[in-house]
Write an enzyme that holds these catalytic residues in place. Structure first.
Site, PDB file in Angstrom:
ATOM      1  N   ASP A  50       0.839  -1.196   0.000  1.00  0.00           N
ATOM      2  CA  ASP A  50       0.000   0.000   0.000  1.00  0.00           C
ATOM      3  C   ASP A  50       0.877   1.249   0.000  1.00  0.00           C
ATOM      4  OD1 ASP A  50      -2.949   1.060   0.683  1.00  0.00           O
ATOM      5  OD2 ASP A  50      -1.484   2.261   1.788  1.00  0.00           O
ATOM      6  N   TYR A  55       3.285   9.717  -0.528  1.00  0.00           N
ATOM      7  CA  TYR A  55       4.365   9.143   0.284  1.00  0.00           C
ATOM      8  C   TYR A  55       5.734   9.319  -0.375  1.00  0.00           C
ATOM      9  CZ  TYR A  55       0.403   6.572   2.394  1.00  0.00           C
ATOM     10  OH  TYR A  55      -0.787   6.213   2.975  1.00  0.00           O
ATOM     11  N   LYS A  80      -2.586   5.887  -4.470  1.00  0.00           N
ATOM     12  CA  LYS A  80      -3.685   6.819  -4.171  1.00  0.00           C
ATOM     13  C   LYS A  80      -3.502   8.159  -4.876  1.00  0.00           C
ATOM     14  CE  LYS A  80      -3.600   4.752   0.438  1.00  0.00           C
ATOM     15  NZ  LYS A  80      -2.187   4.605   0.814  1.00  0.00           N
ATOM     16  N   HIS A 113      -7.455   9.582  -2.041  1.00  0.00           N
ATOM     17  CA  HIS A 113      -6.781   9.546  -0.729  1.00  0.00           C
ATOM     18  C   HIS A 113      -7.621  10.199   0.382  1.00  0.00           C
ATOM     19  CE1 HIS A 113      -2.411   9.311   0.934  1.00  0.00           C
ATOM     20  NE2 HIS A 113      -3.278   9.080   1.887  1.00  0.00           N
ATOM     21  N   LYS A 235       2.622  -1.152   8.896  1.00  0.00           N
ATOM     22  CA  LYS A 235       3.897  -0.676   8.345  1.00  0.00           C
ATOM     23  C   LYS A 235       5.004  -0.945   9.351  1.00  0.00           C
ATOM     24  CE  LYS A 235       7.052   2.864   8.761  1.00  0.00           C
ATOM     25  NZ  LYS A 235       7.715   3.329  10.005  1.00  0.00           N
ATOM     26  N   VAL A 237       9.612  -0.655   9.343  1.00  0.00           N
ATOM     27  CA  VAL A 237      10.904  -0.696   8.645  1.00  0.00           C
ATOM     28  C   VAL A 237      11.863  -1.642   9.375  1.00  0.00           C
ATOM     29  CG1 VAL A 237      10.700   1.628   7.681  1.00  0.00           C
ATOM     30  CG2 VAL A 237      11.763   1.327   9.930  1.00  0.00           C
ATOM     31  N   ARG A 241       9.983  -6.935  12.947  1.00  0.00           N
ATOM     32  CA  ARG A 241       8.548  -6.602  12.999  1.00  0.00           C
ATOM     33  C   ARG A 241       7.867  -6.893  11.675  1.00  0.00           C
ATOM     34  NH1 ARG A 241       9.062  -0.690  15.825  1.00  0.00           N
ATOM     35  NH2 ARG A 241       9.300  -1.373  17.980  1.00  0.00           N
ATOM     36  N   ASN A 245       4.716  -9.286  11.976  1.00  0.00           N
ATOM     37  CA  ASN A 245       3.376  -8.833  11.586  1.00  0.00           C
ATOM     38  C   ASN A 245       2.754  -9.744  10.524  1.00  0.00           C
ATOM     39  OD1 ASN A 245       3.834  -6.734  13.334  1.00  0.00           O
ATOM     40  ND2 ASN A 245       4.134  -5.171  11.760  1.00  0.00           N
TER      41      ASN A 245
END
Ligand code: NDP
Length: 280
Positions: A50, A55, A80, A113, A235, A237, A241, A245
């Protein structure tokens, strides 16, 4: 590392296109790091990314896509149309720019968006989306941050129901009324900031539930989203994680645990109010 063979359940968008229920969000992933972070996500097994023109990292997503060299039909890419690109011609141009940055011929899902009601151009933007889908440049069209009156207006103007509404949604902001409206209209609910950007992870109720399953609070919250039927796009980085996730398909929250999380709803946003948000 989670198995890349893990099957993320698909959710059908208006009986037409399947979206993997768990995806990977890249808001605030620095442009220069995005290719590497998304590559890590692909290695972990995520197949749904996504992003957004706002971004400034679509090019990095495109770079990771080319490096992964996955069959196009195995990846699901959302981007978006941002607030200054509202309007028929503007949205048409914005999609073309996003496709060029991503290096793609089509996106799987394109979202408005924000509705930006004060400018009142989202209906024209939606009309462009309908045409761009007909041209094969988008597989499914949807919206983000739309409130019920915005949804009703685009549907009334075009007869075309958005496939998805991507909204802020986490245990502290569960949006029960909007979710009910989505269900009535056949719109899939997609949760942004599903972990409330980390702010729900220290809640004692979540911590207790996570511990009971030998999982982390983040995993418990993602599991809650999956079990209430949301598409969810955490999200991170951080390599551990990113993997953690994705490792959420080997346990299930009980009804009392789901009920306990339901009690955490305080209706509090961490992001902007869709009725007034114009631009950063
Ligand atoms: P999230 O709720 O996904 O939280 C991300 C934050 O939580 C980061 O700080 C991350 O840290 C941390 N985190 C992630 N996983 C864990 C974990 N297992 N344990 C502890 N901390 C963790 O917030 P986002 O706002 O990024 O939302 C997710 C996605 O939703 C975005 O990336 C974007 O794609 C979409 N979105 C859409 C919006 C819209 O208007 N349509 C608005 C906002 C987001 P770190 O990265 O340092 O590991």
């Amino acid at each position: 590392m989670s198995s890349s063979r893990t099957q993320v359940p698909p959710i059908s968008l208006r009986g037409d296109v399947d979206i993997p229920q768990l995806g990977f969000g890249v808001f605030q992933v620095p442009p220069g790091d995005t290719a590497q972070v998304v590559t890590r996500a692909f290695e972990t097994g995520y197949r749904h990314i996504d992003t957004a023109s706002a971004y400034a990292n679509e090019a990095g997503v495109g770079e990771a896509l080319r490096a992964a060299d996955l069959p196009r039909e195995e990846v699901f890419i959302t981007t978006k149309c941002f607030n200054d690109d509202h309007g028929y011609d503007e949205a048409t141009k914005a999609l073309s720019t996003s496709l060029a940055r991503l290096g793609l011929d089509f996106v799987d899902l394109y979202l408005i968006h924000w509705p930006v009601p004060s400018r009142d151009r989202y209906v024209d933007t939606w009309k462009a989306f309908v045409e761009l889908r007909a041209q094969g440049l988008i597989r499914a069209i949807g919206v983000s941050n739309f409130q019920a009156p915005h949804l009703e207006r685009v549907i009334e103007a075009t007869g075309v129901v958005p496939a998805v509404n991507q909204v802020e949604l986490h245990p502290r902001l569960q949006q029960p009324e909007l979710r009910r409206e989505h269900e009535e209209l056949g719109i899939v609910t997609e949760a942004w900031s599903p972990l409330a950007q980390g702010q729900v992870l220290e809640d004692p109720v979540i911590a207790r539930i996570a511990e009971a399953h030998g999982k982390t609070p983040g995993q418990a919250v993602i599991r809650w989203h999956l079990q209430i039927g949301n598409v969810v796009i955490p999200k991170s980085v951080t390599p551990e994680r990113i993997e953690q996730n994705f490792d959420v398909f080997d346990f299930e929250l009980s009804e009392p645990e789901m009920g306990a999380i339901e009690q955490l709803d305080v209706g509090e946003r961490i992001g902007p109010d869709p009725d007034t948000f114009v631009a950063p």
